[in-house]
Each structure stands twice: as structure tokens, then as C-alpha cells.
Design an enzyme around this catalytic site. Structure first.
Site: not given
Length: 347
Positions: A44, A49-50, A87, A89, A125, A143, A211, A296
DNA sequence: AAGTCGGGGCC
DNA sequence: GGCCCAGACTT
């Protein structure tokens, strides 16, 4: 608020779909079998964000090298930062070690989302995901996938920050007592494989009948997010000292951008016009070219210089073999490849 | 609420 | 070139 009856079958439909369509991923185990909290937590954190393809080889490398949270807690900071290189962050890696050491000291992971939320690097999250997946708590894990799925299910058009709060409440009410972890992973799988950002495949979606965006006929227009501000450009210089077959590497300060990571000597990066080169010491500096790298919140244009030397520069640092060095963040790996004629080494 | 913090793949 | 991604943390 949506009436519960509207979605009262959603969990059952989703779980039935998941039973047949769950992705097979390195951090998962067969449905119905017990999950190791350490592996769930590690995955997790890496997946924040990956993308799955980017995180997967790192997960394999970490679990092979540090099979338990106690192993990771006992690792050297520099070794973990090196293993995380590429990776992104990097605050995640710093918090990963803090968290591992707290967990090892207390004898295991907290088994509730509220307890997990207290640990470094674990936000709303991740706390929900670990609690549901590893401990079977009836917790929601919302998420980016889940936000998108529910923005479409409900055809939410309002201010995005407010709509996300509503989604969190909706999802929390829908998590089933049984299989809350499978429910979390099912929603993520649906978002990742069917209800995708630009071209959702509504034809095979198990939730198509529920939906609202699908009923409107324009599902891809959701979610409606605010426009992003333009990235400024920063300029800087990087200095590659070469002694025989080795290059000089330094460690960045422990906080901030690329904090704690191995790096090339590089001055302050400033917005606006290109800076005059200001090498850290006199040498026969030759231009090696320019690296452009997108972060970013800014784009970097980095002028790279190279000089052959016979002694170590002043200050802390180490000589490294550029063809074997895998511990550099990507921007410096690119700069080094440019200066030495090598390639960017990645796992 | 807005800014900081990476990297890569896809459109 | 902009977009997104199993977000968290700080101010």
C-alpha cells in the site's frame, strides 16, 4: 445522500465479479486466504500515487531482502533509501522506516484503521485498506480509482473536494460486513481495468445498470476536476567529478525534495532565467549537455558538467562506479548517464 | 484549502 | 504536452 436501496446490491454484484476477475498481483493471496499485514502495508505504501507495474519489482526486491517488518526495522537508512531509488516520493521511504521501527517495537501492526492511522506514512486511504484487507475490518479504502468509479456511478458534477467527501461517506456505508478487504480490492480492480480514466469499458462493467453517468451516455466526462496550474521552469547545474572509473556522489539533506537520497553535487535550482555556472570547486569543467526532468510542481532544466580530477572534493561524499550505481533518483541517474555515456540503470 | 513531493506510461 | 496513478503531510 443516496438512498441505501439504490445500491443495496452493489457489494454482492461487485464481489461476484471480483471472484471471476480479480487481478493476480505479487502482494495478493488467493481469495479467502490470510494476508500478511507486513506485505499488505508495504504494498500500500509503494502504491501511493504509483502504478502497479512500476511498484511491483520494488515490492519483490523489498520482500526478498526484508521478509518481515522486523528485518526492515533493522535495516540501515542508507540501504533502504538506495533500494527505493527510482520509485519516487522519497518521504514514503523515510516514513516506511519510521513506521517499521515503531511496529517492530510495539510487537506488530495495530489491527484497527484508527490505530494504523497513527503511524507515519499511513493516511485515511492506507489505514482503511490495511484494516480491511489484512484484518477484516469493515473499513473503506477510497483511492483515486474509487473516487472515479463513484463520481460516475452518481454523476457528480459539483466542486471536486466536496464531492470526494461525499464519496467517502457513500463508500463507507456500502462496505459489507463480509469480505470488506475483497470489496476494497474489487472496487480498485474495477477502476483499474474497466472504469478507466479516459475510455471506460461500460459494455463489460458489472455496475453498468447502477451507473448514472452511463445512463447519461458520457461516463468519460467524470470526474469533473479543477484545472491545474502551469508548472514553472527551474534551472540548475550538476557537477560530475570523475576520478579514473569512479564518480563523486553526495547525500542530500534529510528533508525536502529528494531528501536523504544519494545525488550529484548540484546547487540551488532557481525559477526564471538560466543561472551562471558556479562549480563547487575549480577544475577543468566541460559541458556534457542538459537534462530536462519533470517534477510534480516544476520542470527542471539541469546543465550537466564533467571534470577529471585526481583528488576528492571537499566535504562528505563517496566515489562510486557509475555503471553499477542504482541508488540515484532518476534526475541524477539521467545526468550521470549523460556525463559518462552510460544508460539509466533501473531494476 | 493549497502547496510539496517522483516517476513513468498513455493519450 | 497534459493526464493519471492503491496519497500523505505541512502550512
Amino acid at each position: 445522500m443516496t438512498r441505501r436501496s439504490d445500491f443495496r446490491e452493489l457489494a454482492a454484484i461487485l464481489l461476484a465479479w471480483f471472484d471471476q476477475n480479480a487481478r493476480v498481483l505479487p502482494w495478493r493471496a488467493p481469495i479467502g486466504t490470510k494476508r500478511d499485514p507486513y506485505r499488505v502495508w508495504l504494498a500500500e505504501i509503494m502504491l501511493q500515487q504509483t502504478t502497479v507495474p512500476h511498484a511491483a519489482p520494488y515490492f519483490e526486491a523489498f520482500t526478498r531482502r526484508w521478509p518481515t517488518v522486523e528485518d526492515l526495522a533493522a535495516a540501515q537508512d542508507e540501504e533502504v533509501m538506495r533500494a527505493w531509488a527510482g520509485l519516487g516520493y522519497y518521504a514514503r521511504a523515510r516514513n516506511l522506516l519510521k513506521c517499521a521501527r515503531e511496529v517492530a517495537a510495539r510487537g506488530g501492526f495495530p489491527e484497527t484503521s484508527a490505530g494504523l492511522r497513527e503511524l507515519p506514512g499511513i493516511g485515511p486511504y492506507t489505514a482503511g485498506a490495511i484494516a480491511a484487507i489484512a484484518f477484516g475490518e469493515r473499513a473503506a479504502a477510497v483511492d483515486g480509482n474509487v473516487d472515479r468509479v463513484f463520481a460516475r456511478l452518481l454523476a457528480l458534477k459539483g466542486e471536486w473536494a466536496a464531492e470526494k467527501k461525499r464519496i467517502a461517506a457513500e463508500v463507507a456505508a456500502l462496505v459489507p460486513e463480509e469480505r470488506p478487504g475483497d470489496f476494497a480490492e474489487a472496487l480498485m480492480d474495477l477502476g483499474a481495468t474497466i472504469c478507466t480514466p479516459t475510455s471506460p469499458n461500460c459494455m463489460i462493467c458489472p455496475l453498468t445498470g447502477l451507473c448514472k453517468a452511463r445512463a447519461e451516455g458520457r461516463p468519460a466526462e467524470y470526474p469533473v476536476k479543477p484545472a491545474k496550474t502551469a508548472k514553472p521552469v527551474r534551472h540548475g547545474h550538476a557537477w560530475v567529478y570523475v576520478k579514473k572509473d569512479k564518480v563523486w556522489l553526495v547525500r542530500r539533506p534529510p528533508e525536502g525534495l529528494l531528501g536523504g537520497m544519494l545525488a550529484l553535487p548540484s546547487g540551488v535550482w532557481k525559477e526564471g532565467a538560466a543561472q551562471e555556472p558556479a562549480p563547487p570547486s575549480d577544475a577543468d569543467w566541460q559541458p556534457a549537455g542538459e537534462v530536462r526532468h519533470v517534477f510534480t510542481h516544476f520542470t527542471l532544466r539541469l546543465a550537466v558538467w564533467r571534470a577529471n580530477v585526481s583528488n576528492s572534493p571537499a566535504g562528505e561524499g563517496t566515489w562510486a562506479d557509475p555503471s553499477e550505481e542504482t541508488g540515484l533518483p532518476t534526475v541524477f541517474a539521467k545526468a550521470l548517464a549523460l556525463a559518462t555515456g552510460g544508460t539509466v540503470r533501473r531494476r
